[in-house]
Design an enzyme around this catalytic site. Structure first.
Site, short mmCIF file in Angstrom:
data_model
loop_
_atom_site.label_atom_id
_atom_site.label_comp_id
_atom_site.label_asym_id
_atom_site.label_seq_id
_atom_site.Cartn_x
_atom_site.Cartn_y
_atom_site.Cartn_z
CG HIS A 134 -44.86 16.21 -0.01
ND1 HIS A 134 -45.03 17.54 0.30
CD2 HIS A 134 -45.68 15.97 -1.07
CE1 HIS A 134 -45.89 18.08 -0.54
NE2 HIS A 134 -46.31 17.15 -1.38
CB CYS A 188 -46.67 19.57 2.38
SG CYS A 188 -45.46 18.87 3.53
CG HIS A 210 -49.18 18.36 -3.41
ND1 HIS A 210 -47.89 17.91 -3.55
CD2 HIS A 210 -49.54 18.84 -4.64
CE1 HIS A 210 -47.48 18.09 -4.79
NE2 HIS A 210 -48.45 18.66 -5.48
#
Length: 352
Positions: free
Chosen positions: A310, A262, A322
């Site tokens: 994240h 990510c 993402h």
């Protein structure tokens, strides 16, 4: 640091996937091995100048995985330790569980031509160098991201100094021999930046670490002055670049067009636009400026019990791009998607 293991589905670059999305010029949609057959007299990058503790060195393979210790790699990781590195073979050989088990073994990667600083060359671990990667800021070490890299994947010789550089702006492209036939040597990643030593009608001639001159397709690179961004640092370009990776499988520690985690997606995207941000999601959330509300190109963060795990990029109209987690691929989804909306922990801005 990166996405925790959750929301797993049966996807991955492992045994049966190919890259999906638009095939870029000189970047085959099928995934042959990363390297072509080298002749016996092909120069071996990384062997020309000895490495020295306290001095810089340069990554001499397409992608060097930076390991937590010399003992971290497993038998399945052997292709990633070679020179040339066989990244596609490595990824093909790993099961989903083996990909997931990269967590705790490696945290980042560096690209061909990236500068590192050698911290140790211990006799107790021959063939390994402890390094930091200055282009990847981290709270772990003010000098750069720390870890271990095989000595064979580093060159001690400084690259040539040229006013023009070429940066790869397709997911992957072939580094080719500097011959009339321009034979394929190995595939290299988006974000790879090399000095330009000449041009032809179809190719840009570049100098790779160790002094090897090679060629890149003009259609796969952006030419720019040394020290300047390869792509204009605009919100539209940041979003367009992030979306280019749709369908690319998640890879823990990944920072290349072979696979991204990510924060690898966001830091690599910003890097090619001339903006250095922290490597990992948590420190990314602690820098920049608060973005209320977020605008396209801003970064959004997600936390559990106050700990960021994240990051995504806001792309506008209530959507984000993402790289979710092992077994999944880079995707564009609504910011209201269950599981993310509840964990939203704010956004940060790195552009004016």
């Amino acid at each position: 640091m990166k996405d925790r293991v959750l929301r797993t589905v049966a996807l991955g670059i492992g045994t049966a996937l190919v890259l999906v999305g638009c095939a870029a010029p000189d970047s085959p949609s099928a995934r042959p091995d990363d390297r072509a057959t080298f002749s016996a007299d092909s120069p071996a990058r990384g062997a020309e100048a000895p490495l020295r503790v306290g001095r810089p060195a340069w990554v001499s393979v397409s992608v060097a995985t930076v390991w937590r210790s010399p003992e971290s790699p497993r038998a399945v990781d052997a292709p990633a330790l070679e020179n040339p590195a066989r990244i596609s073979r490595w990824l093909d050989d790993m099961t989903t569980d083996q990909r997931r088990a990269l967590g705790g073994r490696s945290d980042t990667q560096a690209l061909l031509g990236d500068r590192v600083v050698v911290l140790e060359l211990p006799k107790s671990s021959p063939g390994w160098a402890k390094v930091v990667v200055p282009s990847q800021p981290t709270p772990q070490d003010p000098r750069g991201y720390p870890g271990w890299v095989p000595v064979r994947q580093l060159a001690g010789e400084a690259p040539v100094r040229e006013r023009r550089h070429a940066t790869v702006v397709t997911r992957l492209t072939w580094l080719r021999a500097d011959t009339d036939e321009a034979e394929r040597l190995e595939r290299i990643s988006f974000g790879t930046e090399l000095p330009v030593v000449g041009t032809t009608a179809e190719f840009v001639r570049v100098s790779a670490p160790g002094g090897v001159v090679a060629r890149l397709s003009r259609s796969a690179v952006a030419l720019h002055a040394a020290g300047r961004p390869a792509l204009a640092p605009t919100r539209a370009s940041l979003v367009r670049t992030a979306k280019m990776f749709r369908g690319l499988p998640y890879l823990w520690a990944g920072t290349s067009g072979f696979g991204l985690d990510c924060s690898g997606l966001t830091s690599l995207d910003y890097r090619v636009h001339g903006i250095t941000i922290p490597r990992d999601s948590s420190p990314q959330s602690e820098n920049g400026a608060a973005a209320r509300p977020p605008r396209p190109g801003d970064l959004q963060f997600y936390a559990t019990d106050g700990k960021v795990h994240h990051v995504s990029m806001y792309v506008g109209h209530g959507r984000m791009v993402h790289s979710p987690g092992t077994g999944q691929t880079v995707e564009v989804i609504a910011t209201s998607t269950p599981g993310y909306a509840e964990e939203y922990a704010g956004a940060r801005r790195y552009l004016p």
